[in-house]
Design a protein around this motif. Structure first.
Motif, mmCIF file in Angstrom:
data_model
loop_
_atom_site.group_PDB
_atom_site.id
_atom_site.type_symbol
_atom_site.label_atom_id
_atom_site.label_comp_id
_atom_site.label_asym_id
_atom_site.label_seq_id
_atom_site.Cartn_x
_atom_site.Cartn_y
_atom_site.Cartn_z
ATOM 1 N N ILE A 29 -7.527 -10.462 -13.658
ATOM 2 C CA ILE A 29 -7.619 -10.895 -12.267
ATOM 3 C C ILE A 29 -9.012 -10.566 -11.736
ATOM 4 O O ILE A 29 -9.533 -9.467 -11.969
ATOM 5 N N PHE A 47 0.835 -1.200 0.000
ATOM 6 C CA PHE A 47 0.000 0.000 0.000
ATOM 7 C C PHE A 47 0.876 1.260 0.000
ATOM 8 O O PHE A 47 0.574 2.248 -0.669
ATOM 9 N N TYR A 87 1.807 1.984 -3.361
ATOM 10 C CA TYR A 87 0.695 2.614 -4.075
ATOM 11 C C TYR A 87 0.671 4.122 -3.783
ATOM 12 O O TYR A 87 0.564 4.947 -4.693
ATOM 13 N N GLU A 96 -7.568 5.968 -21.183
ATOM 14 C CA GLU A 96 -7.962 6.632 -19.935
ATOM 15 C C GLU A 96 -7.930 8.147 -20.020
ATOM 16 O O GLU A 96 -8.600 8.822 -19.261
ATOM 17 N N SER A 114 2.000 6.415 -15.887
ATOM 18 C CA SER A 114 0.841 6.290 -16.793
ATOM 19 C C SER A 114 0.812 7.400 -17.830
ATOM 20 O O SER A 114 0.374 7.182 -18.960
ATOM 21 N N TYR A 164 -6.584 -7.615 -24.795
ATOM 22 C CA TYR A 164 -7.593 -7.813 -23.747
ATOM 23 C C TYR A 164 -8.930 -7.151 -24.058
ATOM 24 O O TYR A 164 -9.908 -7.376 -23.365
HETATM 25 C C1 B12 Z 1 -4.929 1.937 -13.218
HETATM 26 C C2 B12 Z 1 -4.690 0.698 -14.042
HETATM 27 C C3 B12 Z 1 -3.955 0.839 -15.208
HETATM 28 C C4 B12 Z 1 -3.132 2.104 -15.518
HETATM 29 C C5 B12 Z 1 -1.840 2.056 -14.679
HETATM 30 C C6 B12 Z 1 -1.092 0.704 -14.777
HETATM 31 C C7 B12 Z 1 -0.141 0.377 -13.648
HETATM 32 N N1 B12 Z 1 0.892 -0.400 -13.977
HETATM 33 O O1 B12 Z 1 -0.337 0.783 -12.509
HETATM 34 C C8 B12 Z 1 -2.940 1.961 -17.052
HETATM 35 C C9 B12 Z 1 -4.088 2.669 -17.763
HETATM 36 C C10 B12 Z 1 -1.633 2.503 -17.605
HETATM 37 C C11 B12 Z 1 -3.108 0.449 -17.228
HETATM 38 C C12 B12 Z 1 -2.569 -0.257 -18.286
HETATM 39 C C13 B12 Z 1 -2.703 -1.624 -18.445
HETATM 40 N N2 B12 Z 1 -3.463 -2.455 -17.692
HETATM 41 CO CO1 B12 Z 1 -4.358 -1.919 -16.056
HETATM 42 N N3 B12 Z 1 -5.159 -1.596 -14.384
HETATM 43 C C14 B12 Z 1 -5.209 -0.561 -13.633
HETATM 44 C C15 B12 Z 1 -5.940 -0.872 -12.304
HETATM 45 C C16 B12 Z 1 -7.383 -0.371 -12.411
HETATM 46 C C17 B12 Z 1 -5.243 -0.298 -11.057
HETATM 47 C C18 B12 Z 1 -3.721 -0.554 -11.020
HETATM 48 C C19 B12 Z 1 -3.059 0.235 -9.936
HETATM 49 O O2 B12 Z 1 -3.591 0.384 -8.856
HETATM 50 N N4 B12 Z 1 -1.866 0.743 -10.223
HETATM 51 C C20 B12 Z 1 -1.046 1.423 -9.252
HETATM 52 C C21 B12 Z 1 0.124 0.525 -8.904
HETATM 53 C C22 B12 Z 1 1.052 1.221 -7.918
HETATM 54 O O3 B12 Z 1 -0.448 -0.563 -8.272
HETATM 55 P P1 B12 Z 1 -0.270 -2.064 -8.859
HETATM 56 O O4 B12 Z 1 0.167 -2.003 -10.261
HETATM 57 O O5 B12 Z 1 -1.476 -2.847 -8.514
HETATM 58 O O6 B12 Z 1 0.968 -2.547 -7.988
HETATM 59 C C23 B12 Z 1 0.814 -3.007 -6.653
HETATM 60 C C24 B12 Z 1 1.563 -4.295 -6.432
HETATM 61 O O7 B12 Z 1 1.938 -4.834 -7.640
HETATM 62 C C25 B12 Z 1 2.674 -3.959 -5.477
HETATM 63 N N5 B12 Z 1 4.038 -3.993 -5.976
HETATM 64 C C26 B12 Z 1 4.509 -3.899 -7.214
HETATM 65 N N6 B12 Z 1 5.826 -4.024 -7.223
HETATM 66 C C27 B12 Z 1 6.225 -4.172 -5.946
HETATM 67 C C28 B12 Z 1 7.485 -4.288 -5.382
HETATM 68 C C29 B12 Z 1 7.607 -4.364 -3.999
HETATM 69 C C30 B12 Z 1 8.963 -4.456 -3.406
HETATM 70 C C31 B12 Z 1 6.429 -4.336 -3.177
HETATM 71 C C32 B12 Z 1 6.524 -4.420 -1.682
HETATM 72 C C33 B12 Z 1 5.168 -4.218 -3.769
HETATM 73 C C34 B12 Z 1 5.088 -4.142 -5.143
HETATM 74 O O8 B12 Z 1 2.468 -2.676 -5.000
HETATM 75 C C35 B12 Z 1 1.504 -1.990 -5.775
HETATM 76 C C36 B12 Z 1 0.563 -1.297 -4.831
HETATM 77 O O9 B12 Z 1 -0.066 -2.213 -3.982
HETATM 78 C C37 B12 Z 1 -5.864 -2.446 -12.285
HETATM 79 C C38 B12 Z 1 -7.046 -3.154 -11.610
HETATM 80 C C39 B12 Z 1 -6.992 -3.017 -10.117
HETATM 81 N N7 B12 Z 1 -8.082 -2.635 -9.535
HETATM 82 O O10 B12 Z 1 -5.959 -3.280 -9.510
HETATM 83 C C40 B12 Z 1 -5.767 -2.789 -13.795
HETATM 84 C C41 B12 Z 1 -4.844 -3.963 -14.180
HETATM 85 C C42 B12 Z 1 -3.560 -3.805 -13.431
HETATM 86 N N8 B12 Z 1 -4.600 -3.720 -15.597
HETATM 87 C C43 B12 Z 1 -4.529 -4.782 -16.308
HETATM 88 C C44 B12 Z 1 -4.179 -4.807 -17.696
HETATM 89 C C45 B12 Z 1 -4.509 -6.063 -18.473
HETATM 90 C C46 B12 Z 1 -3.555 -3.689 -18.292
HETATM 91 C C47 B12 Z 1 -2.889 -3.624 -19.689
HETATM 92 C C48 B12 Z 1 -2.102 -4.881 -20.057
HETATM 93 C C49 B12 Z 1 -3.965 -3.315 -20.752
HETATM 94 C C50 B12 Z 1 -3.435 -3.056 -22.154
HETATM 95 N N9 B12 Z 1 -3.066 -4.075 -22.906
HETATM 96 O O11 B12 Z 1 -3.396 -1.922 -22.587
HETATM 97 C C51 B12 Z 1 -1.968 -2.372 -19.518
HETATM 98 C C52 B12 Z 1 -0.562 -2.751 -19.026
HETATM 99 C C53 B12 Z 1 0.380 -1.591 -18.896
HETATM 100 C C54 B12 Z 1 1.344 -1.784 -17.727
HETATM 101 N N10 B12 Z 1 2.592 -2.148 -17.994
HETATM 102 O O12 B12 Z 1 0.913 -1.628 -16.575
HETATM 103 C C55 B12 Z 1 -4.733 -6.040 -15.468
HETATM 104 C C56 B12 Z 1 -3.390 -6.715 -15.221
HETATM 105 C C57 B12 Z 1 -3.425 -8.229 -15.147
HETATM 106 C C58 B12 Z 1 -2.041 -8.772 -14.816
HETATM 107 N N11 B12 Z 1 -1.724 -9.947 -15.344
HETATM 108 O O13 B12 Z 1 -1.261 -8.162 -14.126
HETATM 109 C C59 B12 Z 1 -5.416 -5.434 -14.158
HETATM 110 C C60 B12 Z 1 -5.073 -6.146 -12.854
HETATM 111 C C61 B12 Z 1 -6.941 -5.471 -14.411
HETATM 112 C C62 B12 Z 1 -7.558 -6.842 -14.118
HETATM 113 N N12 B12 Z 1 -8.511 -6.906 -13.210
HETATM 114 O O14 B12 Z 1 -7.195 -7.841 -14.668
HETATM 115 N N13 B12 Z 1 -3.789 -0.092 -16.185
#
Ligand code: B12
Length: 314
Positions: free
Chosen positions: A162, A34, A37, A215, A205, A94
């Motif tokens: 997911i 978190f 995040y 977006e 992003s 997707y």
């Molecule tokens: C906003 C969003 C986007 C944004 C930002 C993407 C991003 N990377 O954050 C944009 C519009 C760019 C986007 C693009 C895409 N997205 Co999108 N997106 C989301 C959404 C709604 C939120 C993601 C988010 O909160 N991002 C903020 C970051 C900080 O959070 P996070 O990525 O979840 O990372 C967390 C953990 O991974 C962890 N973490 C990561 N690394 C590390 C390292 C350490 C040391 C630690 C402790 C923790 C940690 O900490 C983070 C915070 O908790 C999710 C659905 C959801 N509700 O989660 C879908 C989701 C991530 N997206 C998805 C998809 C399919 C895509 C695309 C492939 C679509 C496409 N083909 O265009 C692209 C991929 C681009 C990319 N490389 O990310 C899928 C991913 C599935 C998967 N296998 O991972 C999700 C999960 C939707 C789903 N329900 O399936 N997306």
């Protein structure tokens, strides 16, 4: 049979390729996720996705949506792994077929409907709730978090969605953390056309083609040299997944067949460029492309077609 095994077996029967679960209180590392995040938001990496800022408190509290929640059950649903553009405008994999939010929710309600336990309370999350799907799927053992930020499974790569279910019962499961197999590979970082992966596991992003095409609302104020980097993508982008060694294998597997895929009722540049707004709106209504308004699709098409024309001239 335990609740977890029953959910696992039934989710498999429904077509989910992966499933796993975790008890909320056993995921003690959640606070670090978190924190990550929050740092991401602080850096402005969410761009104009204001809902990610507004929903911060909820994302930090998995019990927000179901105060009596004890565990999370996570699933993965596959989408096509092969490129379907055939030289026309590029649409991310997707986005094909039925809108995944609708499809996965339907499947997850079916799953919960098949469990015979009247004391079970649950909340289904598929993107639409302020819930950290990826973090919980990671704790549930569905994959590791790659340098491209995607959840990657050693056998299934990252071409999957997911879905999560919050449950009011413990599953008696501690986090299962898969080893991170990214190793020294940096193909995703090196290949991102717009250098949106600013460092390993950190995506800005505002530079990501997926964000800019799907977006970002309204007109773009991007300079010409940046637009050129966006290539022929009109909706989403898959480059950081296409180059991932864990996806290369699965791209060669049997192609997914759709009975419903209005995204590619039109394939050529001419068909997309000449389509009336009303026809576009009707065509994509039941797909995830629905979120892009006709004017925004026109904006995207203009950039992509310019890039396509330039490429052809070379
Ligand atoms: C906003 C969003 C986007 C944004 C930002 C993407 C991003 N990377 O954050 C944009 C519009 C760019 C986007 C693009 C895409 N997205 Co999108 N997106 C989301 C959404 C709604 C939120 C993601 C988010 O909160 N991002 C903020 C970051 C900080 O959070 P996070 O990525 O979840 O990372 C967390 C953990 O991974 C962890 N973490 C990561 N690394 C590390 C390292 C350490 C040391 C630690 C402790 C923790 C940690 O900490 C983070 C915070 O908790 C999710 C659905 C959801 N509700 O989660 C879908 C989701 C991530 N997206 C998805 C998809 C399919 C895509 C695309 C492939 C679509 C496409 N083909 O265009 C692209 C991929 C681009 C990319 N490389 O990310 C899928 C991913 C599935 C998967 N296998 O991972 C999700 C999960 C939707 C789903 N329900 O399936 N997306």
């Amino acid at each position: 049979m335990s609740l977890f095994l029953e959910l696992k077996k039934r989710s498999q029967d429904l077509g989910f390729i992966l499933s796993g679960g975790v008890d909320i209180d056993s995921a003690t590392d959640f606070k670090n996720h978190f924190q990550r995040y929050q740092n991401w938001i602080d850096q402005g990496f969410h761009g104009e996705m204001q809902y990610l800022f507004n929903g911060m408190e909820r994302r930090g509290n998995p019990r927000w949506f179901l105060p009596e929640a004890e565990s999370v059950f996570c699933v993965a649903w596959p989408y096509p792994a092969h490129d379907q553009s055939d030289g026309g405008p590029r649409v991310a994999r997707y986005l094909h077929g039925e809108d995944y939010h609708t499809l996965i929710k339907k499947k997850l309600f079916e799953l919960m409907g098949s469990i015979d336990d009247s004391s079970l309370r649950f909340k289904i999350c598929v993107d639409t709730s302020a819930f950290l799907d990826r973090t919980w799927a990671y704790f549930s053992g569905l994959g590791w978090i790659g340098k491209n930020t995607l959840l990657i499974h050693p056998k299934y790569g990252s071409y999957f969605f997911i879905g999560s279910i919050l449950l009011n019962k413990k599953l008696n499961l501690d986090p299962i953390i898969l080893p991170n197999y990214c190793g020294h590979c940096t193909r995703c970082l090196d290949s991102c056309p717009t250098s949106a992966l600013v460092s390993q596991g950190n995506l800005d992003s505002r530079k990501c083609i997926s964000y800019l095409t799907l977006e970002k609302r309204g007109p773009h104020d991007l300079d010409e040299s940046f637009k050129k980097k966006m290539g022929e993508w009109i909706a989403g982008c898959d480059v950081c997944q296409e180059v991932c060694p864990f996806n290369l294998k699965i791209s060669k597997r049997k192609k997914m067949e759709f009975t419903f895929d209005p995204v590619f009722e039109k394939k050529t540049w001419k068909e997309w460029l000449e389509e009336e707004s009303s026809s576009y709106k009707k065509r994509v209504k039941k797909t995830a492309l629905n979120r892009i308004k006709p004017e925004e699709m026109k904006r995207n098409l203009q950039i992509a077609y310019e890039n396509y024309s330039q490429k052809k001239m070379r």
